[in-house]
Design a protein around this motif. Sequence first.
Motif, PDB file in Angstrom:
ATOM      1  N   LEU A 181      24.665 -26.417  18.553  1.00 39.21           N
ATOM      2  CA  LEU A 181      23.810 -27.026  17.526  1.00 39.21           C
ATOM      3  C   LEU A 181      24.088 -28.525  17.378  1.00 39.21           C
ATOM      4  CD1 LEU A 181      23.832 -24.245  14.792  1.00 39.21           C
ATOM      5  CD2 LEU A 181      21.891 -24.958  16.210  1.00 39.21           C
ATOM      6  N   CYS A 182      25.354 -28.913  17.429  1.00 44.40           N
ATOM      7  CA  CYS A 182      25.696 -30.340  17.342  1.00 44.40           C
ATOM      8  C   CYS A 182      25.174 -31.095  18.565  1.00 44.40           C
ATOM      9  CB  CYS A 182      27.201 -30.518  17.204  1.00 44.40           C
ATOM     10  SG  CYS A 182      27.825 -29.999  15.599  1.00 44.40           S
ATOM     11  N   PHE A 183      25.270 -30.463  19.734  1.00 44.13           N
ATOM     12  CA  PHE A 183      24.743 -31.078  20.956  1.00 44.13           C
ATOM     13  C   PHE A 183      23.238 -31.292  20.830  1.00 44.13           C
ATOM     14  CE2 PHE A 183      22.702 -30.481  25.100  1.00 44.13           C
ATOM     15  CZ  PHE A 183      23.224 -31.576  25.782  1.00 44.13           C
ATOM     16  N   VAL A 184      22.531 -30.281  20.359  1.00 40.28           N
ATOM     17  CA  VAL A 184      21.071 -30.387  20.197  1.00 40.28           C
ATOM     18  C   VAL A 184      20.733 -31.495  19.209  1.00 40.28           C
ATOM     19  CG1 VAL A 184      19.029 -29.189  19.308  1.00 40.28           C
ATOM     20  CG2 VAL A 184      20.580 -28.010  20.878  1.00 40.28           C
ATOM     21  N   THR A 203      22.520 -34.153  18.393  1.00 40.46           N
ATOM     22  CA  THR A 203      22.819 -35.451  18.994  1.00 40.46           C
ATOM     23  C   THR A 203      21.768 -35.826  20.030  1.00 40.46           C
ATOM     24  OG1 THR A 203      25.176 -35.071  18.646  1.00 40.46           O
ATOM     25  CG2 THR A 203      24.569 -36.759  20.255  1.00 40.46           C
ATOM     26  N   TYR A 204      21.359 -34.873  20.835  1.00 42.20           N
ATOM     27  CA  TYR A 204      20.336 -35.115  21.861  1.00 42.20           C
ATOM     28  C   TYR A 204      19.018 -35.539  21.218  1.00 42.20           C
ATOM     29  CZ  TYR A 204      17.167 -34.305  25.761  1.00 42.20           C
ATOM     30  OH  TYR A 204      16.216 -34.452  26.722  1.00 42.20           O
ATOM     31  N   MET A 205      18.630 -34.825  20.169  1.00 46.23           N
ATOM     32  CA  MET A 205      17.371 -35.137  19.489  1.00 46.23           C
ATOM     33  C   MET A 205      17.436 -36.509  18.817  1.00 46.23           C
ATOM     34  SD  MET A 205      16.535 -31.347  17.958  1.00 46.23           S
ATOM     35  CE  MET A 205      15.286 -31.900  16.835  1.00 46.23           C
ATOM     36  N   THR A 206      18.584 -36.847  18.246  1.00 44.89           N
ATOM     37  CA  THR A 206      18.748 -38.134  17.582  1.00 44.89           C
ATOM     38  C   THR A 206      18.682 -39.274  18.591  1.00 44.89           C
ATOM     39  OG1 THR A 206      20.128 -37.113  15.895  1.00 44.89           O
ATOM     40  CG2 THR A 206      20.264 -39.492  16.097  1.00 44.89           C
ATOM     41  N   ARG A 207      19.329 -39.115  19.726  1.00 49.34           N
ATOM     42  CA  ARG A 207      19.331 -40.174  20.750  1.00 49.34           C
ATOM     43  C   ARG A 207      17.975 -40.350  21.406  1.00 49.34           C
ATOM     44  NH1 ARG A 207      25.263 -40.057  23.407  1.00 49.34           N
ATOM     45  NH2 ARG A 207      26.300 -40.722  21.516  1.00 49.34           N
ATOM     46  N   LYS A 208      17.225 -39.283  21.499  1.00 54.40           N
ATOM     47  CA  LYS A 208      15.891 -39.375  22.092  1.00 54.40           C
ATOM     48  C   LYS A 208      14.878 -39.976  21.114  1.00 54.40           C
ATOM     49  CE  LYS A 208      16.190 -37.730  26.230  1.00 54.40           C
ATOM     50  NZ  LYS A 208      15.871 -38.522  27.381  1.00 54.40           N
ATOM     51  N   GLY A 209      15.315 -40.154  19.860  1.00 51.89           N
ATOM     52  CA  GLY A 209      14.433 -40.756  18.876  1.00 51.89           C
ATOM     53  C   GLY A 209      13.507 -39.767  18.216  1.00 51.89           C
ATOM     54  N   GLY A 210      13.734 -38.508  18.465  1.00 51.43           N
ATOM     55  CA  GLY A 210      12.895 -37.467  17.877  1.00 51.43           C
ATOM     56  C   GLY A 210      13.383 -37.114  16.489  1.00 51.43           C
ATOM     57  N   THR A 211      12.905 -36.029  15.999  1.00 52.63           N
ATOM     58  CA  THR A 211      13.330 -35.568  14.696  1.00 52.63           C
ATOM     59  C   THR A 211      14.713 -34.969  14.809  1.00 52.63           C
ATOM     60  OG1 THR A 211      12.367 -33.388  15.053  1.00 52.63           O
ATOM     61  CG2 THR A 211      10.981 -35.059  13.963  1.00 52.63           C
ATOM     62  N   THR A 212      15.418 -34.965  13.705  1.00 51.15           N
ATOM     63  CA  THR A 212      16.756 -34.372  13.677  1.00 51.15           C
ATOM     64  C   THR A 212      16.731 -33.138  12.811  1.00 51.15           C
ATOM     65  OG1 THR A 212      17.440 -35.602  11.737  1.00 51.15           O
ATOM     66  CG2 THR A 212      17.787 -36.672  13.863  1.00 51.15           C
ATOM     67  N   LEU A 213      17.823 -32.443  12.798  1.00 50.12           N
ATOM     68  CA  LEU A 213      17.932 -31.253  11.962  1.00 50.12           C
ATOM     69  C   LEU A 213      18.121 -31.628  10.495  1.00 50.12           C
ATOM     70  CD1 LEU A 213      20.173 -29.067  14.283  1.00 50.12           C
ATOM     71  CD2 LEU A 213      17.708 -28.950  13.983  1.00 50.12           C
ATOM     72  N   ASN A 214      18.217 -32.938  10.207  1.00 54.18           N
ATOM     73  CA  ASN A 214      18.357 -33.398   8.824  1.00 54.18           C
ATOM     74  C   ASN A 214      17.008 -33.442   8.127  1.00 54.18           C
ATOM     75  OD1 ASN A 214      21.029 -33.848   9.394  1.00 54.18           O
ATOM     76  ND2 ASN A 214      20.746 -36.006   9.812  1.00 54.18           N
ATOM     77  N   ASP A 215      15.953 -33.652   8.893  1.00 52.22           N
ATOM     78  CA  ASP A 215      14.620 -33.857   8.306  1.00 52.22           C
ATOM     79  C   ASP A 215      14.005 -32.596   7.776  1.00 52.22           C
ATOM     80  OD1 ASP A 215      14.980 -36.465   9.055  1.00 52.22           O
ATOM     81  OD2 ASP A 215      13.952 -36.203  10.986  1.00 52.22           O
TER      82      ASP A 215
END
Length: 192
Positions: free
Chosen positions: A175-178, A180-192
């Motif tokens: 889950l942390c990898f996903v 981080t990957y989503m954050t670096r790609k500029g997509g949505t994060t699990l925070n939103d």
Amino acid sequence: MNIKKFKRYGSLFKITFSISAFTFGGGYVVIPMMRKYFVTDLELFSEKELLDMAAIAQSTPGAIAVNIAVLIGYRIAGITGAVISCLGTILPPLLILSVISFFYKSFRDNRIISAILKGMEAGVAATIVDLVVDMVQGILKEKNWLFTFMAPTAFIASFFFKVHVLFIILSCSFLCFVQTYMTRKGGTTLND
């Protein structure tokens, strides 16, 4: 070697030696002491950096107290600082255990020593609770929903549902990898 480096090495050894000599209860008890000296008093790095080092120390083989001391020593003074911090951390337990093993029978049967050790257990428990509260407050300040729900979910899965710890660790890592990957790609994060 110049005087400034020598003082830095001496200070690093003195702090790690005193922390190791006067904290009982394992690696997690060392973290609040490290925070007091290196983050609050000396302001050598931030609390987030300390928590990152604690996470790395926890995930590497060996004693957490030694691992975090080595990371802090390296961060402050490079390889030499890591070696000095390591020595400062391992010498007190080595000396204390040598004395205890030499006088083992006397310590084993002494009621006063037993009472002191029982008192230390209560102090260690209080220190660990304080550390957990501080860590939870730090996680809540980040407003990261993944981290906010990860710890209680992992506890519930392990304690109540008897899910194997290896599965919990792998799931949390994934889950942390996903995230981080989503954050670096500029997509949505699990925070939103």
